[in-house]
Design an enzyme around this catalytic site. Structure first.
Site, PDB file in Angstrom:
ATOM      1  N   HIS A 196       0.844  -1.194   0.000  1.00  0.00           N
ATOM      2  CA  HIS A 196       0.000   0.000   0.000  1.00  0.00           C
ATOM      3  C   HIS A 196       0.871   1.232   0.000  1.00  0.00           C
ATOM      4  O   HIS A 196       2.030   1.216   0.437  1.00  0.00           O
ATOM      5  CB  HIS A 196      -0.946   0.010   1.209  1.00  0.00           C
ATOM      6  CG  HIS A 196      -0.257   0.288   2.517  1.00  0.00           C
ATOM      7  ND1 HIS A 196      -0.056   1.564   3.007  1.00  0.00           N
ATOM      8  CD2 HIS A 196       0.294  -0.554   3.440  1.00  0.00           C
ATOM      9  CE1 HIS A 196       0.562   1.492   4.168  1.00  0.00           C
ATOM     10  NE2 HIS A 196       0.795   0.229   4.459  1.00  0.00           N
ATOM     11  N   CYS A 197       0.301   2.335  -0.514  1.00  0.00           N
ATOM     12  CA  CYS A 197       0.964   3.633  -0.448  1.00  0.00           C
ATOM     13  C   CYS A 197       0.124   4.524   0.464  1.00  0.00           C
ATOM     14  O   CYS A 197      -0.587   4.027   1.324  1.00  0.00           O
ATOM     15  CB  CYS A 197       1.134   4.240  -1.840  1.00  0.00           C
ATOM     16  SG  CYS A 197      -0.417   4.501  -2.725  1.00  0.00           S
ATOM     17  N   ALA A 198       0.149   5.836   0.253  1.00  0.00           N
ATOM     18  CA  ALA A 198      -0.554   6.749   1.165  1.00  0.00           C
ATOM     19  C   ALA A 198      -2.058   6.593   1.098  1.00  0.00           C
ATOM     20  O   ALA A 198      -2.757   6.767   2.094  1.00  0.00           O
ATOM     21  CB  ALA A 198      -0.162   8.186   0.857  1.00  0.00           C
ATOM     22  N   ARG A 243      -3.716   4.111  -1.472  1.00  0.00           N
ATOM     23  CA  ARG A 243      -4.214   2.976  -2.251  1.00  0.00           C
ATOM     24  C   ARG A 243      -3.611   1.640  -1.821  1.00  0.00           C
ATOM     25  O   ARG A 243      -2.457   1.566  -1.420  1.00  0.00           O
ATOM     26  CB  ARG A 243      -3.885   3.173  -3.740  1.00  0.00           C
ATOM     27  CG  ARG A 243      -4.273   4.501  -4.301  1.00  0.00           C
ATOM     28  CD  ARG A 243      -3.829   4.614  -5.755  1.00  0.00           C
ATOM     29  NE  ARG A 243      -3.363   5.948  -6.059  1.00  0.00           N
ATOM     30  CZ  ARG A 243      -2.879   6.330  -7.220  1.00  0.00           C
ATOM     31  NH1 ARG A 243      -2.815   5.471  -8.207  1.00  0.00           N
ATOM     32  NH2 ARG A 243      -2.455   7.549  -7.416  1.00  0.00           N
ATOM     33  N   ARG A 302      -2.240  -1.616  -3.330  1.00  0.00           N
ATOM     34  CA  ARG A 302      -1.672  -1.952  -4.644  1.00  0.00           C
ATOM     35  C   ARG A 302      -1.455  -3.458  -4.716  1.00  0.00           C
ATOM     36  O   ARG A 302      -0.670  -4.009  -3.948  1.00  0.00           O
ATOM     37  CB  ARG A 302      -0.351  -1.209  -4.860  1.00  0.00           C
ATOM     38  CG  ARG A 302      -0.502   0.320  -4.891  1.00  0.00           C
ATOM     39  CD  ARG A 302       0.866   0.985  -4.867  1.00  0.00           C
ATOM     40  NE  ARG A 302       0.750   2.436  -4.953  1.00  0.00           N
ATOM     41  CZ  ARG A 302       0.891   3.134  -6.074  1.00  0.00           C
ATOM     42  NH1 ARG A 302       1.126   2.501  -7.213  1.00  0.00           N
ATOM     43  NH2 ARG A 302       0.781   4.449  -6.075  1.00  0.00           N
TER      44      ARG A 302
END
Length: 463
Positions: free
Chosen positions: A26-28, A30, A32
């Protein structure tokens, strides 16, 4: 309301089960996911999951938007189900062969610059604070004038505002070595060599006070304070050179000989070939950027404000990091930031209109938090979760961004930093332009909101 654990189970089920997950991170905002079989994903089912603000497939990754904070908890819940996760870098490695060659190149460029953006943001905020505390109006509140500010205090503020840009090549070379598989500390030292005090200072050379050192009577050698491209390509080539020597140097000598050969090879190549050529290219890019930003009658703001969020959708907007760094380095301010701030705020305005006009509780629950996220500078939930889904709100947001950017150009707004927009971006306008910055964003939001509310969104019976 569903728990995070229940949402995690629904997500895994909708993407074809845990056996269809190749890697997940995951990012900030989303989640993924790289899947084994794209056809097993049930897009409609995912869109109906609570807290999901949108989903799309891009660059080899299935990306599910949850928003800041929420995505961390969902990811933890998925891990608790026994679904293995990878780091972002591993997920990108799985997906790196996807997309066009240009998209892959820009994605790599983003991988290099994203880790160093926080320190550049901090530097921009320091610039804004210095501008605030040295304003005559602010000093007058304490019975002071600019003459009362001590040289020691100004020196202290210069340490805060200048360090990141003086040593920017070191940061870029370090990050580039890391991305391309070299030893980061070798990249760091190589970058420091590019700004060695033994070399003529790039800023002094540009000011005409110092001459470059000419080798062989035609190769100009200078320091590269604030430069990006020479350090980037030095890191890229340097990582390849390191891999070359690692395979050929005996293991007993590897610790000593490999760093020696890499640094010797790369400083010669950087100072005598890569640096002089890429410095010229960097100047061309800067001149082209200035030419666009200086278009008359507010055209630059109209163009950038309208098209910026379209470029964000393609995922190649990381190229703007280079442009903003160059603007700050060469001008001392950033006229690009207010234009993209208007574009971002406008998408939030369009999403807010959908949230207020919609009668569906699900649409409201999706749109209202997404608009807040956009006002805080993150538009993915608003764009992918709401505006693109209904089509017209996104177009109205583009129009609002164009109008806001047009106003920013006419008002000649200049940020003191980069990478912070919308509400947090106010910290970059403590240079007597805060009210104008707020006005531009209000214009962008109001335009997008009104167009969306009256012409861009119609309540659907299916909702």
């Amino acid at each position: 309301m569903a728990t995070n654990e229940e949402i995690a189970k629904q997500v895994i089920e909708s993407i074809g089960g845990s056996e269809n997950v190749q890697s997940i991170a995951h990012c900030a905002t989303r989640l993924r996911i790289v899947v084994n079989d794209r056809e097993k994903i049930n897009d409609e089912q995912i869109e109906q999951i609570e807290k999901v603000k949108g989903a799309f497939f891009n660059s080899g990754q299935y990306q599910i938007i949850f928003g800041t904070g929420t995505v961390n908890r969902i990811y933890e819940a998925i891990e608790s189900l026994g679904v293995s996760g990878d780091s972002i870098s591993e997920v990108k490695e799985d997906a790196k062969k996807e997309g066009t060659r240009f998209q892959r190149a820009i994605r790599t460029f983003g991988d290099v610059f994203v880790p160093i953006i926080p320190v550049l943001v901090a530097t921009g905020l320091f610039m804004g604070l210095r501008g605030l505390v040295t304003q005559e109006q602010i000093l007058a509140l304490f019975g002071l004038t600019p003459d009362n500010i001590s040289d020691n205090f100004l020196l202290f503020t210069e340490v805060l505002t200048d360090t990141a840009f003086v040593f920017l090549p070191a940061l870029v070379a370090w990050s580039t070595f890391r991305v391309f598989g070299g030893t980061p500390v070798i990249g760091l030292v190589l970058g420091l060599m590019l700004v060695s005090p033994s070399l003529p200072n790039a800023w002094n050379v540009a000011g005409g006070g110092v001459e470059p050192i000419y080798f062989f009577d035609f190769i100009p050698v200078i320091g590269y304070q604030g430069s990006v491209l020479p350090a980037f390509f030095a890191g890229l080539v340097g990582a390849k050179v390191e891999k070359f020597f690692r395979k050929r140097v005996p293991e007993a000598l590897d610790l000593i000989l490999t760093p020696f050969l890499v640094l010797l090879t790369m400083i010669i190549l950087s100072l005598f070939a890569l640096g002089p050529v890429l410095h010229v290219v960097e100047n061309w890019i800067f001149d082209g950027t200035i030419a666009v930003l200086e278009l008359p009658f507010g055209l630059s703001g109209l163009i950038v404000g309208f098209f910026h969020q379209i470029i964000v959708i393609t995922g190649v907007h990381h190229i703007f990091n280079l442009l903003e760094i160059q603007l700050l380095e060469n001008l001392g301010f950033n006229p690009f930031n207010p234009l993209i701030s208007a574009a971002i705020a406008a998408q939030g305005g369009a999403t807010l209109a959908v949230g207020l006009k919609a009668r569906s509780k699900k649409v409201k629950a999706l749109a209202l938090p997404s608009s807040l996220s956009a006002f805080l500078g993150i538009t993915e939930p608003a764009i992918f979760g709401v505006n693109l889904r209904y089509g017209k709100p996104f177009i109205m947001g583009l129009i609002g961004g164009g109008v806001g950017g047009f106003a920013a150009s006419l008002l000649n707004l200049k940020a003191t930093g980069m990478a912070v927009t919308a509400i947090p971006g106010t910290l970059l306008y403590l240079n007597n332009q805060l009210l104008l910055y707020l006005l531009v964003n209000i214009i962008a939001i109001a335009t997008a909101f009104l167009l969306t509310y009256f012409f861009g969104y119609k309540e659907e019976k299916s909702e």
